[in-house]
Design a protein around this motif. Structure first.
Motif, PDB file in Angstrom:
ATOM      1  N   PHE A   1       6.477   4.923  19.840  1.00 56.37           N
ATOM      2  CA  PHE A   1       6.282   6.300  19.220  1.00 56.37           C
ATOM      3  C   PHE A   1       6.901   6.276  17.656  1.00 56.37           C
ATOM      4  CE2 PHE A   1       7.146  10.942  18.242  1.00 56.37           C
ATOM      5  CZ  PHE A   1       6.342  11.290  19.197  1.00 56.37           C
ATOM      6  N   THR A   2       5.837   6.578  16.841  1.00 55.02           N
ATOM      7  CA  THR A   2       6.097   6.440  15.419  1.00 55.02           C
ATOM      8  C   THR A   2       5.658   7.590  14.643  1.00 55.02           C
ATOM      9  OG1 THR A   2       5.783   3.998  15.558  1.00 55.02           O
ATOM     10  CG2 THR A   2       5.645   4.807  13.459  1.00 55.02           C
ATOM     11  N   VAL A   3       6.413   7.939  13.627  1.00 56.03           N
ATOM     12  CA  VAL A   3       6.374   8.978  12.535  1.00 56.03           C
ATOM     13  C   VAL A   3       6.175   8.412  11.267  1.00 56.03           C
ATOM     14  CG1 VAL A   3       7.383  11.054  11.587  1.00 56.03           C
ATOM     15  CG2 VAL A   3       7.629  10.547  13.878  1.00 56.03           C
ATOM     16  N   ALA A   4       5.060   8.365  10.871  1.00 50.54           N
ATOM     17  CA  ALA A   4       4.769   7.635   9.457  1.00 50.54           C
ATOM     18  C   ALA A   4       4.734   8.701   8.345  1.00 50.54           C
ATOM     19  CB  ALA A   4       3.382   6.915   9.526  1.00 50.54           C
ATOM     20  N   PHE A   5       5.281   8.647   7.208  1.00 47.90           N
ATOM     21  CA  PHE A   5       5.249   9.436   6.163  1.00 47.90           C
ATOM     22  C   PHE A   5       4.146   9.228   5.385  1.00 47.90           C
ATOM     23  CE2 PHE A   5       9.854   8.842   7.557  1.00 47.90           C
ATOM     24  CZ  PHE A   5       9.846  10.200   8.240  1.00 47.90           C
ATOM     25  N   VAL A   6       2.901   9.015   5.775  1.00 48.97           N
ATOM     26  CA  VAL A   6       1.691   8.990   4.893  1.00 48.97           C
ATOM     27  C   VAL A   6       0.466  10.010   5.563  1.00 48.97           C
ATOM     28  CG1 VAL A   6       2.198   6.764   3.908  1.00 48.97           C
ATOM     29  CG2 VAL A   6       0.716   6.993   6.329  1.00 48.97           C
ATOM     30  N   ALA A   7      -0.167  10.395   4.885  1.00 52.19           N
ATOM     31  CA  ALA A   7      -1.395  10.963   5.498  1.00 52.19           C
ATOM     32  C   ALA A   7      -2.149   9.948   6.459  1.00 52.19           C
ATOM     33  CB  ALA A   7      -2.136  11.795   4.658  1.00 52.19           C
ATOM     34  N   LYS A   8      -2.803  10.711   7.503  1.00 50.03           N
ATOM     35  CA  LYS A   8      -3.755   9.930   8.307  1.00 50.03           C
ATOM     36  C   LYS A   8      -4.819   9.233   7.625  1.00 50.03           C
ATOM     37  CE  LYS A   8      -5.475   9.415  13.062  1.00 50.03           C
ATOM     38  NZ  LYS A   8      -5.650  10.270  14.139  1.00 50.03           N
ATOM     39  N   GLU A   9      -5.477   9.943   6.570  1.00 48.82           N
ATOM     40  CA  GLU A   9      -6.544   9.517   6.019  1.00 48.82           C
ATOM     41  C   GLU A   9      -6.199   8.445   5.042  1.00 48.82           C
ATOM     42  OE1 GLU A   9      -7.147  13.422   7.736  1.00 48.82           O
ATOM     43  OE2 GLU A   9      -5.511  12.629   6.370  1.00 48.82           O
ATOM     44  N   PHE A  10      -5.016   8.341   4.469  1.00 51.07           N
ATOM     45  CA  PHE A  10      -4.294   7.293   3.644  1.00 51.07           C
ATOM     46  C   PHE A  10      -4.162   6.001   4.306  1.00 51.07           C
ATOM     47  CE2 PHE A  10      -1.504   5.175   0.399  1.00 51.07           C
ATOM     48  CZ  PHE A  10      -2.593   5.189  -0.455  1.00 51.07           C
TER      49      PHE A  10
ATOM     50  N   GLN B   1      10.381   5.504  16.197  1.00 51.29           N
ATOM     51  CA  GLN B   1      10.312   4.807  14.875  1.00 51.29           C
ATOM     52  C   GLN B   1       9.911   5.762  13.626  1.00 51.29           C
ATOM     53  OE1 GLN B   1       9.315   0.382  14.529  1.00 51.29           O
ATOM     54  NE2 GLN B   1       7.280   1.540  14.708  1.00 51.29           N
ATOM     55  N   LEU B   2      10.370   5.452  12.347  1.00 54.58           N
ATOM     56  CA  LEU B   2      10.326   6.120  11.390  1.00 54.58           C
ATOM     57  C   LEU B   2       9.557   5.238  10.503  1.00 54.58           C
ATOM     58  CD1 LEU B   2      13.723   8.257  11.142  1.00 54.58           C
ATOM     59  CD2 LEU B   2      11.292   8.932  11.968  1.00 54.58           C
ATOM     60  N   SER B   3       8.491   5.198   9.772  1.00 49.26           N
ATOM     61  CA  SER B   3       7.921   4.604   8.727  1.00 49.26           C
ATOM     62  C   SER B   3       7.670   4.985   7.460  1.00 49.26           C
ATOM     63  CB  SER B   3       6.814   3.716   9.417  1.00 49.26           C
ATOM     64  OG  SER B   3       6.291   2.913   8.381  1.00 49.26           O
ATOM     65  N   PRO B   4       8.036   4.766   6.267  1.00 53.11           N
ATOM     66  CA  PRO B   4       7.892   5.206   5.290  1.00 53.11           C
ATOM     67  C   PRO B   4       6.587   4.654   4.489  1.00 53.11           C
ATOM     68  CG  PRO B   4       9.528   3.264   4.950  1.00 53.11           C
ATOM     69  CD  PRO B   4       9.067   3.518   6.373  1.00 53.11           C
ATOM     70  N   THR B   5       5.895   3.680   5.108  1.00 52.22           N
ATOM     71  CA  THR B   5       4.761   3.197   4.458  1.00 52.22           C
ATOM     72  C   THR B   5       3.580   3.003   5.702  1.00 52.22           C
ATOM     73  OG1 THR B   5       4.111   1.288   3.345  1.00 52.22           O
ATOM     74  CG2 THR B   5       5.495   0.796   4.969  1.00 52.22           C
ATOM     75  N   PHE B   6       2.781   2.162   5.374  1.00 51.40           N
ATOM     76  CA  PHE B   6       1.538   1.844   6.599  1.00 51.40           C
ATOM     77  C   PHE B   6       2.085   1.401   7.567  1.00 51.40           C
ATOM     78  CE2 PHE B   6      -0.746   0.893   2.221  1.00 51.40           C
ATOM     79  CZ  PHE B   6      -1.425   2.313   2.235  1.00 51.40           C
ATOM     80  N   ILE B   7       1.421   1.554   8.834  1.00 56.11           N
ATOM     81  CA  ILE B   7       1.853   1.184  10.085  1.00 56.11           C
ATOM     82  C   ILE B   7       0.730   0.299  10.588  1.00 56.11           C
ATOM     83  CG2 ILE B   7       3.495   2.740  10.671  1.00 56.11           C
ATOM     84  CD1 ILE B   7       1.642   4.138  12.390  1.00 56.11           C
ATOM     85  N   SER B   8       1.119  -0.775  11.792  1.00 55.09           N
ATOM     86  CA  SER B   8       0.228  -1.783  12.163  1.00 55.09           C
ATOM     87  C   SER B   8      -0.138  -1.249  13.514  1.00 55.09           C
ATOM     88  CB  SER B   8       0.963  -2.815  12.044  1.00 55.09           C
ATOM     89  OG  SER B   8       1.098  -3.277  10.672  1.00 55.09           O
TER      90      SER B   8
ATOM     91  N   GLY C   1      -8.077   6.074  11.825  1.00 58.86           N
ATOM     92  CA  GLY C   1      -8.761   6.722  12.821  1.00 58.86           C
ATOM     93  C   GLY C   1      -8.538   5.806  14.343  1.00 58.86           C
ATOM     94  N   THR C   2      -7.925   4.734  14.368  1.00 62.68           N
ATOM     95  CA  THR C   2      -7.983   3.719  15.369  1.00 62.68           C
ATOM     96  C   THR C   2      -6.487   4.170  16.111  1.00 62.68           C
ATOM     97  OG1 THR C   2      -6.820   1.925  14.146  1.00 62.68           O
ATOM     98  CG2 THR C   2      -9.213   2.124  14.205  1.00 62.68           C
ATOM     99  N   PHE C   3      -5.399   4.963  15.346  1.00 67.62           N
ATOM    100  CA  PHE C   3      -4.154   4.972  15.937  1.00 67.62           C
ATOM    101  C   PHE C   3      -4.187   5.849  17.055  1.00 67.62           C
ATOM    102  CE2 PHE C   3      -3.412   2.736  12.202  1.00 67.62           C
ATOM    103  CZ  PHE C   3      -2.062   1.980  12.449  1.00 67.62           C
TER     104      PHE C   3
END
Length: 418
Positions: A199-208, A137-144, A213-215
């Motif tokens: 399985f997800t690739v998110a185009f944001v930094a983890k810190e953002f 899964q490709l996400s251009p924004t926050f994921i849940s 930290g819960t993923f």
């Protein structure tokens, strides 16, 4: 080409199907990943619409049309609870209507993996299940996940959706019909709904990311993927002002840019100040609509943020995720004027992290815009926080790390990413 591009893949080259959503905010982060995979020797078939066909071909991938075409029209000007209730059904119908044509493209044999945009979640998962292939899964924004729910955040700004809304009822019924008629086994049908466990690739930094930290290892945060020194649509030969003025870039992105009054306010706000203002108008406002411009104000239909932001003191934008990520990678503080619910959620995160000032749309007067920009420009603590986030964004890995994660899923689909 990155160092990773010159390395051989961890197994034989494979065939990947990409199903991005054909809108700028979704396509722009995906295309560098496609190019990276092609450079590593993989064959990629990428589905798109006519608007993005040339960009897809430029990556080396095979461009195939979505049939019927998926709409890339901007969202409605007002997104309220009623619109949020109706949107899932419209998207479900559109995204599943392309299933037969995609399957027909692979009549001679399925690809080795399916990478799909979050908006095509059912389409991507159905195809992967039917073919018995791994999916990403490709996400251009926050994921849940269980600690953060993006839909709930949207509803805080759009209004609570009535679960009894006719469109919600119709969505549930239609979804049930599609899934039960999919030909999949009952346990496979249940797996279509695992959502945040995909399985997800998110185009944001983890810190953002909210609650980053819960993923777990099934979620890979790679940040922006475009090259910081390359323009996505070709160079404009833009040069910073020779007199050393600080630069303000104003952009409303690709979805809410039909606002000549806003751009006029920006011209007026900085006409008598020692700033150089660059207006990125988009396709729906012509420079002539702004009237005569002072010599230190320039207006363009489009400017390459990757070229201009390194010379920019402040970015004034609509709080779209693409603009935010580019600004953070360049270390540029922001003033944001959110419009749609998702932009309000982005603005909330920027505020929480102390990376920007928010001006509400209804308050975006000449005086308010000038005050916010000058305040941000002079806030040394905010600048330091932006520099810290810049380090996180730049170390997230971008297109190369996204390709690494997809290859890991391709060759070892049962493993979590590292």
């Amino acid at each position: 080409m990155t160092e990773a591009s010159r390395q051989s893949p961890p197994g034989p080259p494979r065939h990947l199907a990409f199903l991005p959503y054909p809108a700028y905010g979704h396509m722009v982060p995906v295309l560098p990943v496609v190019a990276e995979l092609v450079a590593r020797g993989h064959r990629v078939t990428c589905f798109t619409t006519e608007e993005f066909e040339d960009r897809v071909r430029a990556t080396g991938a095979q461009a195939r049309p979505y049939d019927p075409p998926l709409s890339s029209d901007p969202p409605p000007d007002v997104i309220d609870a009623d619109e949020c209730a109706r949107a899932p059904l419209k998207l479900l119908e559109a995204s599943t209507a392309v299933l037969p044509s995609i399957e027909a493209c692979f009549a001679d044999g399925p690809p080795d993996a399916v990478a799909y945009d979050t908006t095509l979640w059912l389409t991507g998962r159905l195809l992967a299940a039917r073919w018995g292939r791994p999916s990403v899964q490709l996400s251009p924004t926050f994921i849940s996940n269980e600690h953060f729910n993006l839909s709930e955040q949207h509803q805080e700004f759009a209004g609570q959706i009535d679960p009894a809304h006719p469109a919600i009822t119709a969505f549930v019924d239609r979804l049930k019909d599609i899934v039960t008629g999919s030909g999949l086994r009952e346990e496979q049908q249940a797996e279509l709904f695992h959502g945040h466990e995909e399985f997800t690739v998110a185009f944001v930094a983890k810190e953002f990311q909210f609650a980053g930290g819960t993923f777990d290892g099934r979620h890979v945060f790679v940040g922006p993927t475009t090259e910081a020194t390359a323009a996505a649509g070709g160079s404009t030969a833009w040069r910073p002002p020779a007199d050393g003025r600080p630069v303000l870039v104003v952009s409303l992105g690709t979805t809410v840019n039909n606002r000549p009054d806003f751009f006029r306010h920006c011209v007026e706000a900085f006409a008598d100040l020692p700033w150089h203002t660059v207006l990125a108008l988009g396709k729906r406002v012509a420079p002539e609509e702004l009237g005569p411009l002072p010599p230190h104000v320039e207006a363009h239909p489009w400017v390459p943020l990757t070229e201009v932001l390194p010379h920019t003191s402040v970015l004034l934008c609509q709080s779209g995720m693409g603009s935010i990520q580019e600004a953070l990678r360049a270390g540029v503080p922001m003033v944001v004027v959110p419009h749609h619910p998702e932009q309000h959620v982005n603005a909330r995160r920027l505020t929480e992290l102390g990376l920007a000032r928010v001006v509400q749309r209804e308050d975006a007067s000449v005086e308010a815009l000038r005050s916010a920009v000058l305040e941000v420009a002079g806030d040394t603590a905010l600048h330091e926080r932006v520099r810290q986030m810049r380090r996180h964004v730049r170390s997230a890995g971008g297109a190369a790390r996204a390709a690494d994660a997809i290859e890991q899923r391709l060759y070892a689909p049962s493993l979590e990413a590292t």
